[in-house]
Scaffold this motif. Structure first.
Motif, PDB file in Angstrom:
ATOM      1  N   UNK A  39       0.842  -1.192   0.000  1.00 43.75           N
ATOM      2  CA  UNK A  39       0.000   0.000   0.000  1.00 43.75           C
ATOM      3  C   UNK A  39       0.878   1.243   0.000  1.00 43.75           C
ATOM      4  N   UNK A  40       0.247   2.387  -0.270  1.00 45.94           N
ATOM      5  CA  UNK A  40       0.985   3.643  -0.291  1.00 45.94           C
ATOM      6  C   UNK A  40       1.536   3.973   1.096  1.00 45.94           C
ATOM      7  N   UNK A  41       2.727   4.553   1.114  1.00 37.01           N
ATOM      8  CA  UNK A  41       3.371   4.960   2.358  1.00 37.01           C
ATOM      9  C   UNK A  41       2.492   5.944   3.130  1.00 37.01           C
ATOM     10  N   UNK A  42       1.803   6.822   2.423  1.00 33.85           N
ATOM     11  CA  UNK A  42       0.920   7.789   3.057  1.00 33.85           C
ATOM     12  C   UNK A  42       0.168   8.557   1.997  1.00 33.85           C
ATOM     13  N   UNK A  43      -0.770   9.377   2.449  1.00 35.59           N
ATOM     14  CA  UNK A  43      -1.529  10.226   1.534  1.00 35.59           C
ATOM     15  C   UNK A  43      -1.670  11.597   2.170  1.00 35.59           C
ATOM     16  N   UNK A  44      -1.512  12.638   1.366  1.00 36.15           N
ATOM     17  CA  UNK A  44      -1.597  13.997   1.868  1.00 36.15           C
ATOM     18  C   UNK A  44      -2.977  14.239   2.465  1.00 36.15           C
ATOM     19  N   UNK A  45      -2.994  14.819   3.670  1.00 40.03           N
ATOM     20  CA  UNK A  45      -4.243  15.097   4.351  1.00 40.03           C
ATOM     21  C   UNK A  45      -4.738  13.974   5.230  1.00 40.03           C
ATOM     22  N   UNK A  46      -4.005  12.852   5.263  1.00 42.19           N
ATOM     23  CA  UNK A  46      -4.393  11.714   6.094  1.00 42.19           C
ATOM     24  C   UNK A  46      -3.195  11.251   6.908  1.00 42.19           C
ATOM     25  N   UNK A  47      -3.412  10.823   8.152  1.00 41.42           N
ATOM     26  CA  UNK A  47      -2.300  10.266   8.932  1.00 41.42           C
ATOM     27  C   UNK A  47      -1.776   8.991   8.261  1.00 41.42           C
ATOM     28  N   UNK A  48      -0.474   8.832   8.272  1.00 46.97           N
ATOM     29  CA  UNK A  48       0.123   7.627   7.699  1.00 46.97           C
ATOM     30  C   UNK A  48       0.071   6.489   8.715  1.00 46.97           C
ATOM     31  N   UNK A  49      -0.308   5.307   8.234  1.00 44.98           N
ATOM     32  CA  UNK A  49      -0.309   4.124   9.095  1.00 44.98           C
ATOM     33  C   UNK A  49       0.986   3.334   8.965  1.00 44.98           C
ATOM     34  N   UNK A  50       1.892   3.782   8.095  1.00 47.47           N
ATOM     35  CA  UNK A  50       3.165   3.085   7.911  1.00 47.47           C
ATOM     36  C   UNK A  50       4.064   3.307   9.125  1.00 47.47           C
ATOM     37  N   UNK A  51       4.921   2.344   9.389  1.00 49.27           N
ATOM     38  CA  UNK A  51       5.810   2.404  10.545  1.00 49.27           C
ATOM     39  C   UNK A  51       6.965   3.374  10.304  1.00 49.27           C
ATOM     40  N   UNK A  52       7.599   3.846  11.383  1.00 52.12           N
ATOM     41  CA  UNK A  52       8.812   4.664  11.209  1.00 52.12           C
ATOM     42  C   UNK A  52       9.872   3.947  10.383  1.00 52.12           C
ATOM     43  N   UNK A  53       9.959   2.610  10.520  1.00 52.70           N
ATOM     44  CA  UNK A  53      10.957   1.860   9.746  1.00 52.70           C
ATOM     45  C   UNK A  53      10.628   1.893   8.247  1.00 52.70           C
ATOM     46  N   UNK A  54       9.328   1.897   7.926  1.00 52.40           N
ATOM     47  CA  UNK A  54       8.947   1.993   6.515  1.00 52.40           C
ATOM     48  C   UNK A  54       9.332   3.355   5.946  1.00 52.40           C
ATOM     49  N   UNK A  55       9.122   4.416   6.723  1.00 55.65           N
ATOM     50  CA  UNK A  55       9.536   5.751   6.275  1.00 55.65           C
ATOM     51  C   UNK A  55      11.056   5.827   6.134  1.00 55.65           C
ATOM     52  N   UNK A  56      11.782   5.187   7.047  1.00 51.17           N
ATOM     53  CA  UNK A  56      13.249   5.158   6.937  1.00 51.17           C
ATOM     54  C   UNK A  56      13.677   4.383   5.696  1.00 51.17           C
ATOM     55  N   UNK A  57      12.972   3.288   5.394  1.00 53.40           N
ATOM     56  CA  UNK A  57      13.287   2.515   4.188  1.00 53.40           C
ATOM     57  C   UNK A  57      13.066   3.363   2.940  1.00 53.40           C
ATOM     58  N   UNK A  58      12.023   4.196   2.964  1.00 55.78           N
ATOM     59  CA  UNK A  58      11.794   5.103   1.831  1.00 55.78           C
ATOM     60  C   UNK A  58      12.946   6.085   1.693  1.00 55.78           C
ATOM     61  N   UNK A  59      13.443   6.598   2.819  1.00 51.62           N
ATOM     62  CA  UNK A  59      14.592   7.492   2.774  1.00 51.62           C
ATOM     63  C   UNK A  59      15.813   6.828   2.164  1.00 51.62           C
ATOM     64  N   UNK A  60      16.026   5.554   2.495  1.00 52.98           N
ATOM     65  CA  UNK A  60      17.169   4.828   1.938  1.00 52.98           C
ATOM     66  C   UNK A  60      17.022   4.642   0.432  1.00 52.98           C
ATOM     67  N   UNK A  61      15.803   4.403  -0.038  1.00 52.96           N
ATOM     68  CA  UNK A  61      15.555   4.263  -1.486  1.00 52.96           C
ATOM     69  C   UNK A  61      15.828   5.581  -2.199  1.00 52.96           C
ATOM     70  N   UNK A  62      15.408   6.682  -1.593  1.00 51.41           N
ATOM     71  CA  UNK A  62      15.658   7.988  -2.205  1.00 51.41           C
ATOM     72  C   UNK A  62      17.158   8.255  -2.298  1.00 51.41           C
ATOM     73  N   UNK A  63      17.899   7.905  -1.265  1.00 45.81           N
ATOM     74  CA  UNK A  63      19.357   8.112  -1.289  1.00 45.81           C
ATOM     75  C   UNK A  63      19.995   7.301  -2.420  1.00 45.81           C
ATOM     76  N   UNK A  64      19.495   6.081  -2.636  1.00 48.55           N
ATOM     77  CA  UNK A  64      20.032   5.248  -3.713  1.00 48.55           C
ATOM     78  C   UNK A  64      19.757   5.901  -5.074  1.00 48.55           C
ATOM     79  N   UNK A  65      18.577   6.460  -5.232  1.00 45.57           N
ATOM     80  CA  UNK A  65      18.255   7.142  -6.485  1.00 45.57           C
ATOM     81  C   UNK A  65      19.170   8.343  -6.692  1.00 45.57           C
ATOM     82  N   UNK A  66      19.376   9.120  -5.649  1.00 51.23           N
ATOM     83  CA  UNK A  66      20.184  10.331  -5.763  1.00 51.23           C
ATOM     84  C   UNK A  66      21.659  10.031  -6.016  1.00 51.23           C
ATOM     85  N   UNK A  67      22.091   8.825  -5.680  1.00 47.92           N
ATOM     86  CA  UNK A  67      23.487   8.438  -5.918  1.00 47.92           C
ATOM     87  C   UNK A  67      23.699   7.858  -7.321  1.00 47.92           C
TER      88      UNK A  67
END
Length: 247
Positions: free
Chosen positions: A65-93
């Motif tokens: 499912x989607x990590x979150x949606x604007x205007x709604x609280x995210x039900x994803x875990x902090x670890x899922x958000x951290x995993x998204x950050x790691x994916x973004x770093x890989x893209x930027x590299x």
């Protein structure tokens, strides 16, 4: 019998789901070509391309499912958000894509136009626009370009548990400011900024004030487009609330 589900539809593009396949129809052929090319180049999880016959791109559905949606609280875990950050770093590299992206000069001109429209048409209070424009202008500086997604909303990142299963909607991909992707990902989800930056890496030296400035710029330039395409930027937790939070 499988039914056609309309995921999003407006005058520029539409996305339909038929069973396990998403059909993206884009009126801008160049934008559709960028998406197909970015999907082939990005070194991160993306949907499988089933076929591409402009103006239609067929993509396999992603697990999760989607990590979150604007205007709604995210039900994803902090670890899922951290995993998204790691994916973004890989893209930027990753190596830069061969096509350009937005420039500070181009963004400055767009910011001028949108702020003038917001005030001249009494869409937002002049003081709200003035304060956020002053904040937003700090991002209009030279940056070292990286491979950016360009529209990395939390709803475009799919997770299953704490794993990122794929990133969708690459039509705005190009060379850009790394902090813009991080800002769009966390827009309206400020409580998860620290989680994203944990995954992105402390060694990156991210300037969180510039991320907040990108929140202002992104919101200011989005209001007119959203209103003209059937979306409500004044809905709770959305762009107008993001702007008010900067006061």
């Amino acid at each position: 019998m499988e039914e056609v589900e309309v995921i999003v539809a407006h005058s520029e593009r539409a996305t339909l789901r038929v069973g396990g396949v998403f059909l993206k129809v884009d009126a801008d052929r160049a934008r559709a070509e960028v998406e197909a090319a970015a999907l082939a180049l990005a070194p991160v999880p993306t949907p499988e391309v089933r076929w591409h016959e402009p103006p239609v791109l067929a993509l396999a559905a992603l697990r999760g499912t989607a990590l979150g949606r604007l205007g709604q609280p995210s039900t994803a875990s902090p670890r899922a958000w951290a995993a998204a950050g790691a994916v973004v770093r890989r893209l930027h590299a990753a190596p830069l894509p061969p096509w350009p992206g937005p420039s500070p000069e181009g963004l400055a001109a767009r910011l001028d136009d949108e702020c003038a429209w917001l005030v001249d048409n009494d869409v937002l209070p002049a003081e709200l626009v003035r304060v956020n424009r002053r904040i937003a202008e700090s991002v209009l500086r030279p940056w070292t370009p990286v491979f950016t997604h360009g529209d990395l909303q939390a709803s475009h990142v799919f997770v299953d548990g704490d794993e990122v299963t794929g990133v969708i909607d690459w039509s705005e991909a190009g060379r850009g400011d790394a902090l813009f992707d991080l800002a769009v990902l966390t827009l309206g989800h400020e409580e998860h900024l620290a989680d994203v930056l944990t995954g992105y890496g402390a060694d990156a030296g991210v300037d969180t004030e510039l991320i907040r400035a990108w929140w202002s710029l992104r919101s200011l330039v989005a209001v007119r487009w959203l209103a003209e395409h059937g979306f409500d930027p004044a809905a709770p937790g959305c762009e107008v609330d993001v702007l008010r939070a900067r006061l």
